[in-house]
Write an enzyme that holds these catalytic residues in place. Structure first.
Site, PDB file in Angstrom:
ATOM      1  N   ALA A   1       0.736  -1.015   0.024  1.00 25.52           N
ATOM      2  CA  ALA A   1      -0.163  -0.115   0.265  1.00 25.52           C
ATOM      3  C   ALA A   1       1.068   1.248  -0.215  1.00 25.52           C
ATOM      4  O   ALA A   1       0.700   2.684   0.432  1.00 25.52           O
ATOM      5  CB  ALA A   1      -0.891   0.002   0.788  1.00 25.52           C
TER       6      ALA A   1
ATOM      7  N   ARG B   1      -2.088   7.332 -11.389  1.00 22.69           N
ATOM      8  CA  ARG B   1      -3.065   7.395 -12.831  1.00 22.69           C
ATOM      9  C   ARG B   1      -4.657   7.506 -12.319  1.00 22.69           C
ATOM     10  O   ARG B   1      -5.444   8.552 -12.138  1.00 22.69           O
ATOM     11  CB  ARG B   1      -3.169   5.968 -13.004  1.00 22.69           C
ATOM     12  CG  ARG B   1      -2.317   5.606 -13.914  1.00 22.69           C
ATOM     13  CD  ARG B   1      -2.136   3.724 -14.334  1.00 22.69           C
ATOM     14  NE  ARG B   1      -1.879   3.268 -13.611  1.00 22.69           N
ATOM     15  CZ  ARG B   1      -1.425   1.976 -13.167  1.00 22.69           C
ATOM     16  NH1 ARG B   1      -1.770   1.083 -14.262  1.00 22.69           N
ATOM     17  NH2 ARG B   1      -0.697   1.474 -11.971  1.00 22.69           N
TER      18      ARG B   1
ATOM     19  N   ASP C   1      -4.786  -2.319  -3.664  1.00 18.54           N
ATOM     20  CA  ASP C   1      -6.207  -1.345  -4.542  1.00 18.54           C
ATOM     21  C   ASP C   1      -7.053  -2.628  -5.240  1.00 18.54           C
ATOM     22  O   ASP C   1      -7.721  -2.460  -6.054  1.00 18.54           O
ATOM     23  CB  ASP C   1      -5.567  -1.307  -5.215  1.00 18.54           C
ATOM     24  CG  ASP C   1      -4.548  -1.392  -6.991  1.00 18.54           C
ATOM     25  OD1 ASP C   1      -4.611  -2.980  -5.981  1.00 18.54           O
ATOM     26  OD2 ASP C   1      -3.890  -1.265  -7.800  1.00 18.54           O
TER      27      ASP C   1
ATOM     28  N   GLU D   1       4.609  -7.024 -17.801  1.00 24.84           N
ATOM     29  CA  GLU D   1       3.876  -6.283 -17.282  1.00 24.84           C
ATOM     30  C   GLU D   1       3.982  -5.462 -19.302  1.00 24.84           C
ATOM     31  O   GLU D   1       5.088  -6.100 -20.280  1.00 24.84           O
ATOM     32  CB  GLU D   1       4.805  -5.456 -16.934  1.00 24.84           C
ATOM     33  CG  GLU D   1       5.184  -5.663 -15.109  1.00 24.84           C
ATOM     34  CD  GLU D   1       3.988  -5.950 -14.483  1.00 24.84           C
ATOM     35  OE1 GLU D   1       3.655  -5.327 -14.516  1.00 24.84           O
ATOM     36  OE2 GLU D   1       3.985  -6.553 -14.332  1.00 24.84           O
TER      37      GLU D   1
ATOM     38  N   TYR E   1     -25.911  31.317  21.312  1.00 24.53           N
ATOM     39  CA  TYR E   1     -24.909  31.491  20.862  1.00 24.53           C
ATOM     40  C   TYR E   1     -24.446  33.607  20.790  1.00 24.53           C
ATOM     41  O   TYR E   1     -25.544  34.060  20.643  1.00 24.53           O
ATOM     42  CB  TYR E   1     -24.225  31.781  19.235  1.00 24.53           C
ATOM     43  CG  TYR E   1     -22.899  32.321  18.775  1.00 24.53           C
ATOM     44  CD1 TYR E   1     -21.528  31.321  19.681  1.00 24.53           C
ATOM     45  CD2 TYR E   1     -22.806  32.452  17.569  1.00 24.53           C
ATOM     46  CE1 TYR E   1     -20.221  32.399  19.548  1.00 24.53           C
ATOM     47  CE2 TYR E   1     -21.576  33.020  17.293  1.00 24.53           C
ATOM     48  CZ  TYR E   1     -20.443  32.643  18.271  1.00 24.53           C
ATOM     49  OH  TYR E   1     -19.006  32.556  17.766  1.00 24.53           O
TER      50      TYR E   1
HETATM   51  C1  UD1 Z   1       0.224  -5.068 -10.207  1.00 24.35           C
HETATM   52  C2  UD1 Z   1       1.405  -6.214 -11.186  1.00 24.35           C
HETATM   53  C3  UD1 Z   1       0.305  -6.538 -12.121  1.00 24.35           C
HETATM   54  C4  UD1 Z   1      -1.108  -7.055 -11.964  1.00 24.35           C
HETATM   55  C5  UD1 Z   1      -1.911  -6.407 -11.243  1.00 24.35           C
HETATM   56  C6  UD1 Z   1      -2.903  -6.754 -10.494  1.00 24.35           C
HETATM   57  C7  UD1 Z   1       3.250  -5.592 -10.640  1.00 24.35           C
HETATM   58  C8  UD1 Z   1       4.874  -4.759 -11.139  1.00 24.35           C
HETATM   59  N1  UD1 Z   1       2.348  -5.132 -11.516  1.00 24.35           N
HETATM   60  O1  UD1 Z   1       0.908  -3.870 -11.039  1.00 24.35           O
HETATM   61  O2  UD1 Z   1       1.432  -7.963 -13.040  1.00 24.35           O
HETATM   62  O3  UD1 Z   1      -1.650  -7.508 -13.299  1.00 24.35           O
HETATM   63  O4  UD1 Z   1      -0.426  -5.339 -10.380  1.00 24.35           O
HETATM   64  O5  UD1 Z   1      -3.782  -5.958  -9.953  1.00 24.35           O
HETATM   65  O6  UD1 Z   1       3.362  -5.982  -9.453  1.00 24.35           O
HETATM   66  N2  UD1 Z   1       3.615  -0.760  -4.232  1.00 24.35           N
HETATM   67  C9  UD1 Z   1       4.036  -0.805  -3.527  1.00 24.35           C
HETATM   68  N3  UD1 Z   1       4.965  -0.279  -3.017  1.00 24.35           N
HETATM   69  C10 UD1 Z   1       6.138  -0.285  -4.501  1.00 24.35           C
HETATM   70  C11 UD1 Z   1       5.026   0.309  -5.901  1.00 24.35           C
HETATM   71  C12 UD1 Z   1       3.851  -0.119  -5.371  1.00 24.35           C
HETATM   72  O7  UD1 Z   1       3.452  -0.976  -2.242  1.00 24.35           O
HETATM   73  O8  UD1 Z   1       7.395   0.512  -4.980  1.00 24.35           O
HETATM   74  C13 UD1 Z   1       1.605  -1.100  -4.163  1.00 24.35           C
HETATM   75  C14 UD1 Z   1       0.889  -0.013  -4.707  1.00 24.35           C
HETATM   76  O9  UD1 Z   1       0.415   0.587  -3.439  1.00 24.35           O
HETATM   77  C15 UD1 Z   1      -0.576  -1.420  -4.769  1.00 24.35           C
HETATM   78  C16 UD1 Z   1       0.527  -2.113  -5.218  1.00 24.35           C
HETATM   79  O10 UD1 Z   1       1.298  -2.421  -4.809  1.00 24.35           O
HETATM   80  O11 UD1 Z   1      -1.382  -1.585  -3.589  1.00 24.35           O
HETATM   81  C17 UD1 Z   1       0.710  -2.711  -6.748  1.00 24.35           C
HETATM   82  O12 UD1 Z   1       0.614  -1.417  -7.731  1.00 24.35           O
HETATM   83  P1  UD1 Z   1       0.194  -1.254  -8.605  1.00 24.35           P
HETATM   84  O13 UD1 Z   1       1.666   0.321  -9.457  1.00 24.35           O
HETATM   85  O14 UD1 Z   1      -0.934  -0.525  -8.985  1.00 24.35           O
HETATM   86  O15 UD1 Z   1       0.441  -2.015  -9.800  1.00 24.35           O
HETATM   87  P2  UD1 Z   1      -0.345  -2.491 -11.165  1.00 24.35           P
HETATM   88  O16 UD1 Z   1       0.214  -1.734 -12.271  1.00 24.35           O
HETATM   89  O17 UD1 Z   1      -1.364  -2.330 -11.162  1.00 24.35           O
HETATM   90 CA    CA Z   2      -2.996  -1.730 -10.035  1.00 25.67          CA
END
Ligand code: UD1
Ligand code: CA
Length: 469
Positions: free
Chosen positions: A14, A20, A111, A163, A396
């Site tokens: 998180a 985005r 998320d 990815e 008041y």
């Molecule tokens: C990620 C996955 C993707 C998957 C998708 C599913 C990676 C690289 N990709 O992509 O394969 O299909 O989720 O929903 O993992 N977060 C951290 N620290 C960081 C980066 C992210 O805690 O340094 C957390 C974010 O807050 C989020 C979660 O990790 O809750 C996922 O990150 P997000 O950037 O949403 O990954 P996606 O691009 O959705």
């Molecule tokens: Ca995501």
């Protein structure tokens, strides 16, 4: 041989910015209905019961806010700081100290508010039954854009996750995607977690890259494929959030209908996830119920009413266009239409408050009535009293608020100004239009207004004078 049951922990990622979403708040705190997105994920873990020995959440971007939310609402969840957000793989790396003592580690994003505990249970069971080194959930997406694609070999075994931004056009056309929900055997994860590289389009350490690394070392990676894609939707944009909120809303409405709540038009009713409704409650179209609202059995809530953090006992009637918050209504109370009740107000049994009335931080006693056009602030009304139309508690003085006390069986005439602090004794009357600036004893009549004077023949005299102009 292991002794005792395996210890599994859950790690929620998180820390990301959620670029985005284009929101001031960190993504996991953006509200879905009236709770942060992260609430739903933590609630799902909570609903898994004792499957997870402990839960931690990686926080980073605006992490103070996320940490504050976690410690206020989920005190058993351990916050872990990822000061620089270098990717999902990096998030798992920095949490290592927390998870090394476990047997299994579940990793999931913060998320995915639609995720259910059934799916997590199924993943854990499958992982244990298969004695896998890693298991993760995949699904077939109608629109796979933005997800990591699951690449399989000729014998349809998983080979890797690629990815979106690193995928070839051919890989992009794959529909099977990574849910971002994995479980690892800790002893199998440890030798690989530091082998992740950041040589990719985003320059990040991707957790999904570990799949390829583990497979190449002959480890067993299993997938749980699901058909129901909605549950695994990640919320990355406002549009995705709006779609998820609409599914959450429907889900909540359905569960209340199943418990015997009646709704004339369920498609227009909004109910937060922490609201409790008694059997036989009736909700008219366009009702909104939020916060920790409790509605007793047999209550009726009229159209366009908005309730937040309200406690309604049984058989309360709220007529249309009532805006009620942080207050309580006892059995048989009746309020509205067009009323505001707020800030710790209490209506006791069978009390009534009606049209164009505002009641703030006040108590209205049993069977007392405040039927029309009244402002009541910092006041208390005893039992069986009647407060006439247009009465105002002038609470008041420009600097401080003062209390008004009205006793039992009082009759406050219409248009009375009660200049607080002031007390009206039991069984007393106040003449309409009075400005009451000093206490009224029991059993008295208070008259506080200028005496009326009639000037006979005044009107025709005026007419004559005008003609003479
Ligand atoms: C990620 C996955 C993707 C998957 C998708 C599913 C990676 C690289 N990709 O992509 O394969 O299909 O989720 O929903 O993992 N977060 C951290 N620290 C960081 C980066 C992210 O805690 O340094 C957390 C974010 O807050 C989020 C979660 O990790 O809750 C996922 O990150 P997000 O950037 O949403 O990954 P996606 O691009 O959705
Ligand atoms: Ca995501």
């Amino acid at each position: 041989m292991r002794s005792g049951p395996e210890k599994t922990g859950a790690l929620v990622l998180a820390a990301g910015k959620g670029t985005r979403m284009k929101s001031e708040l960190p993504k996991v705190l953006v509200p879905a209905l009236d709770q942060p997105i992260l609430y739903y994920v933590l609630r799902t873990l909570d609903r898994c019961g004792d499957i997870f020995a402990s839960t931690a959440a990686v926080v980073g971007h605006k992490g103070e806010l996320v940490q504050r939310y976690i410690s206020s609402a989920w005190e058993s969840v351990v916050p872990i700081w990822q000061h620089q957000q270098l990717g999902t793989g990096h998030a798992v790396q920095i949490a290592r100290e927390w998870w090394t003592g476990l047997d299994n580690l579940l990793v999931l994003p913060g998320d995915v508010p639609l995720l259910t505990s059934d799916s997590l249970r199924a993943l854990v069971e499958r992982h244990v039954a298969d004695s896998a080194d890693c298991s993760f959930i995949t699904f077939s997406a109608r629109n796979p854009f933005g997800y990591g694609r699951v690449v399989r070999d000729g014998s349809s075994n998983v080979a890797s996750i690629v990815e979106e931004r690193d995928a070839t056009p051919e890989q992009r056309s794959l529909r099977e995607v990574n849910s971002g929900i994995y479980i690892f055997r800790v002893s199998s994860l440890l030798p690989h977690i530091d082998r992740l590289s950041n040589e990719n389009a985003q320059g990040e350490y991707y957790l999904p890259d570990i799949i390829d690394l583990m497979i190449r070392c002959g480890m067993r990676v299993a997938t749980v494929m699901t058909e129901w894609e909605d549950e695994f939707r990640g919320i990355n944009t406002q549009l995705q959030l709006a779609e998820a909120v609409s599914l959450l809303r429907e889900d909540i409405v359905r569960s209340h209908l199943a418990q015997g709540v009646r709704m004339l038009d369920p498609s227009t009713v909004w109910i937060g996830p922490e609201v409790h409704l008694g059997e036989g409650a009736v909700l008219d179209p366009y009702v909104q119920l939020w916060g920790a609202t409790t509605v007793g059995r047999g209550c009726e809530i009229g159209s366009f009413s908005i309730l937040r953090d309200m406690q309604l006992a049984d058989d309360v009637r709220v007529l249309s266009h009532s805006v009620l918050s942080g207050s309580s209504l006892a059995r048989g109370a009746r309020v509205g239409p067009f009323i505001v009740i707020r800030d710790g107000a209490v209506l006791e049994e069978e009390a009534q408050a009606g049209k164009f009335v505002e009641i703030k931080k006040s108590v209205v006693g049993r069977r007392s009535k405040v039927p029309h056009l009244t402002y009541m602030g910092d006041a208390s009304v005893g039992e069986g009293s009647n407060v006439g139309a247009g009465t105002v508690t002038c609470n008041y003085d420009g600097e401080r608020k003062h209390p008004t006390r009205i006793g039992d069986r009082c009759f406050v005439g219409s248009g009375t100004m009660l200049v607080a602090p002031v007390t009206v004794g039991n069984d007393s009357f106040i003449a309409a239009g009075s400005v009451v600036t000093s206490d009224v004893p029991e059993d008295a009549l208070a008259v506080g207004r200028a005496r009326q004077k009639n000037i006979e023949g005044w009107a025709s005299k005026r007419k004559r004078l005008r003609k003479g102009d």
